[in-house]
Design an enzyme around this catalytic site. Structure first.
Site, mmCIF file in Angstrom:
data_model
loop_
_atom_site.group_PDB
_atom_site.id
_atom_site.type_symbol
_atom_site.label_atom_id
_atom_site.label_comp_id
_atom_site.label_asym_id
_atom_site.label_seq_id
_atom_site.Cartn_x
_atom_site.Cartn_y
_atom_site.Cartn_z
ATOM 1 N N HIS A 97 0.871 -1.182 0.000
ATOM 2 C CA HIS A 97 0.000 0.000 0.000
ATOM 3 C C HIS A 97 0.912 1.237 0.000
ATOM 4 O O HIS A 97 2.015 1.192 0.548
ATOM 5 C CB HIS A 97 -0.836 -0.051 1.282
ATOM 6 C CG HIS A 97 -1.887 0.992 1.415
ATOM 7 N ND1 HIS A 97 -1.613 2.292 1.757
ATOM 8 C CD2 HIS A 97 -3.228 0.924 1.290
ATOM 9 C CE1 HIS A 97 -2.737 2.984 1.834
ATOM 10 N NE2 HIS A 97 -3.741 2.177 1.548
ATOM 11 N N ASP A 110 3.397 -4.429 8.101
ATOM 12 C CA ASP A 110 2.162 -3.675 7.938
ATOM 13 C C ASP A 110 1.012 -4.650 8.178
ATOM 14 O O ASP A 110 0.719 -5.502 7.339
ATOM 15 C CB ASP A 110 2.118 -3.082 6.522
ATOM 16 C CG ASP A 110 0.810 -2.353 6.231
ATOM 17 O OD1 ASP A 110 -0.120 -2.430 7.068
ATOM 18 O OD2 ASP A 110 0.706 -1.718 5.169
ATOM 19 N N GLN A 147 -4.150 -5.103 7.044
ATOM 20 C CA GLN A 147 -5.128 -6.060 6.507
ATOM 21 C C GLN A 147 -5.102 -7.400 7.232
ATOM 22 O O GLN A 147 -6.006 -8.211 7.055
ATOM 23 C CB GLN A 147 -4.892 -6.288 5.005
ATOM 24 C CG GLN A 147 -5.122 -5.073 4.136
ATOM 25 C CD GLN A 147 -6.585 -4.590 4.148
ATOM 26 O OE1 GLN A 147 -7.509 -5.284 4.572
ATOM 27 N NE2 GLN A 147 -6.788 -3.372 3.682
ATOM 28 N N LYS A 193 -10.208 -0.716 10.668
ATOM 29 C CA LYS A 193 -10.372 -1.936 9.853
ATOM 30 C C LYS A 193 -10.698 -3.143 10.724
ATOM 31 O O LYS A 193 -10.963 -4.226 10.229
ATOM 32 C CB LYS A 193 -9.103 -2.196 9.040
ATOM 33 C CG LYS A 193 -8.840 -1.104 7.987
ATOM 34 C CD LYS A 193 -7.700 -1.510 7.090
ATOM 35 C CE LYS A 193 -7.064 -0.344 6.373
ATOM 36 N NZ LYS A 193 -7.803 0.138 5.208
ATOM 37 N N CYS A 214 -4.741 2.518 -3.595
ATOM 38 C CA CYS A 214 -3.478 3.016 -3.016
ATOM 39 C C CYS A 214 -2.337 2.053 -3.293
ATOM 40 O O CYS A 214 -1.484 1.817 -2.411
ATOM 41 C CB CYS A 214 -3.608 3.278 -1.518
ATOM 42 S SG CYS A 214 -4.807 4.552 -1.142
HETATM 43 C C1 LIG Z 1 -2.125 -2.846 3.647
HETATM 44 C C2 LIG Z 1 -2.490 -1.456 4.091
HETATM 45 N N1 LIG Z 1 -1.567 -0.684 4.647
HETATM 46 C C3 LIG Z 1 -1.838 0.548 5.073
HETATM 47 C C4 LIG Z 1 -3.093 1.095 4.931
HETATM 48 C C5 LIG Z 1 -3.345 2.483 5.412
HETATM 49 O O1 LIG Z 1 -4.227 2.490 6.492
HETATM 50 P P1 LIG Z 1 -4.793 3.868 7.074
HETATM 51 O O2 LIG Z 1 -5.398 4.580 5.908
HETATM 52 O O3 LIG Z 1 -5.812 3.415 8.083
HETATM 53 O O4 LIG Z 1 -3.652 4.599 7.669
HETATM 54 C C6 LIG Z 1 -4.100 0.342 4.345
HETATM 55 C C7 LIG Z 1 -5.444 0.900 4.134
HETATM 56 O O5 LIG Z 1 -6.196 0.491 3.290
HETATM 57 C C8 LIG Z 1 -3.788 -0.976 3.911
HETATM 58 O O6 LIG Z 1 -4.706 -1.749 3.329
#
Ligand SMILES: Cc1ncc(COP(=O)(O)O)c(C=O)c1O
Length: 420
Positions: free
Chosen positions: A131, A208, A211, A234, A374
């Protein structure tokens, strides 16, 4: 949790009854079929009620005052931190930092660790499936320090290529930042194998968990990882709050990147000393009620059981994967179902994802996500500008998985008819 309990089906009707928004009838008259859970999950009544309880019952700033409400809020915030520590199997609540979310946590690491330690010749490993939140901060840190940003090679079906593990993570590698589960390909990454290699070369491992944490059990000690980030929204919690887990020894190396109140031990005109963990990384007033309600969200998923949530979502994913695969010209991005979590991103020959998303929404009340999610570098590497993505949560039903498949099949037919 015993195997028999895990295999026992969940009472989805009663779980659905916990989520007020799922009772909603959309303006066009259809019930909501919410399949955009990878973007954000819906909130159970208990989480919504907790926010109201805080604001009506004991709203005060945290860590500061000596009055009754302040004592109550501090107790609640401490309890939420303990729940996060238990969820992750952290060694102590000092290892749990409340942040504004995954993006903020990763930026704190890129500023406070990468920019402090990296120098030309060092390597930083990420992958094309990240992401942007786990991509751009490292890219910028590499540009600023002269370190080399390296990409973990992917297999043609969208998995990290473990055959190339030792040539990718080398003695020059200082930091490896990878997602535990791709928000596009759905790939569940082999975190244990990577952690072992990271340990071998003495690098730092950032995971990270945006998910993965909502969809199955996690243990930061096994495999041994240094930092893990996730967002409350999430995992059925509120927006505006998330978690940076850091192993204590690593947190002690990390430089704060946000300065101000609460994070200091002392301030003089010529310099300042930082407070101890975790306050050092929580400058200013945090999202207090939201962090407390994250604790409630954690209670909620743990009462169901993260193993059972994972099993239920696997069933939905297998069902939708099989159904979507039958549709002519439809290509599911990412690996076979055995290697993925509850995310199905796909493209359909001759159909624009946006048209498909709009039709599903307007005609059937099915909410999916369309766009690059993203993950522009990943889409570019697949020769795509965008894709459609359906993602499941604990409250989704078999009928909803079938509605997705039937809805996509019909929408594709009608869009193709329109075109010809
Ligand atoms: C794998 C992953 N990393 C990071 C993020 C970013 O999360 P946030 O927008 O809650 O900071 C997301 C959000 O969709 C994600 O799916």
């Amino acid at each position: 949790m015993t195997a028999s309990l895990v295999s026992e089906p969940l009472d989805i009707a009663s779980i659905r009854a916990d989520f007020p928004i799922l009772q909603k009838i959309l303006p066009e008259g259809q019930p909501l079929v919410y399949l955009d859970n990878a973007a954000t999950a819906q909130k159970p009544r208990a989480v919504i009620d907790k926010l109201v309880e805080v604001f009506e019952g004991y709203n005060a700033n945290a860590n500061r005052a000596a009055h009754t409400l302040a004592a109550m809020i501090d107790l609640e915030l401490d309890a939420a931190r303990s729940k996060v520590a238990a969820l992750l199997n952290a060694r102590s609540t000092d290892e749990v930092i409340f942040t504004p979310g995954t993006t903020a946590g990763l930026n704190m690491l890129a500023w406070g660790w990468a920019r402090k330690f990296l120098k030309p010749g060092d390597e930083l490993v990420i992958s094309l499936m990240e992401h942007h939140a786990n991509f751009v901060p490292w890219q910028q840190a590499a540009l600023a320090t002269g370190a080399t940003l390296k990409f973990f090679p992917l297999t043609p079906d969208g998995r990290l290529d473990l055959d190339r593990l030792s040539e990718t993570i080398t003695p020059q590698t200082r930091l490896v930042a990878l997602t535990a589960m791709s928000n596009v390909l759905g790939t569940i990454n082999p975190i244990a194998a990577i952690a072992a290699r990271v340990r071998e070369v003495g690098a730092v491992f950032v995971v990270d968990g945006a998910q993965s944490v909502p969809h199955g059990p996690v243990d930061v000690q096994n495999p041994d990882i240094d930092f893990l980030v996730f967002s409350a929204h999430k995992i059925y919690g509120p927006t505006g709050v998330g978690v940076l887990y850091g192993k204590e020894s690593r947190l002690r190396e990390l430089e704060p990147s946000i300065f101000g109140g609460n994070m200091i031990r002392s301030v003089r005109v010529d310099g300042s000393e930082w407070a101890d963990l975790p306050a050092r990384f929580e400058a200013g007033t945090p999202a207090i009620a939201e962090a407390i309600a994250l604790g409630t969200a954690i209670d909620y998923v743990q009462a169901i059981g993260l193993d059972r949530i994972a099993a239920h979502e696997r069933m939905l994913t297998e069902r939708a994967y099989a159904g979507l695969s039958e549709i002519d010209g439809l290509r599911i991005l990412g690996p076979a179902v055995a290697h993925r979590g509850a995310i199905l991103a796909f493209t359909v020959e001759g159909v624009h994802p946006r048209d498909l998303g709009e039709l599903l929404d307007q005609q059937r009340g099915i909410a999916i996500r369309v766009g690059h999610h993203c993950a522009m570098p990943l889409h570019e590497s697949l020769g795509l500008a965008s894709s459609a993505r359906a993602s499941f949560a604990v409250y989704n039903t078999r009928d909803e998985a079938d509605a997705l498949v039937n809805g996509v099949a019909r929408a594709v037919k009608s869009l193709r008819r329109k075109r010809s």
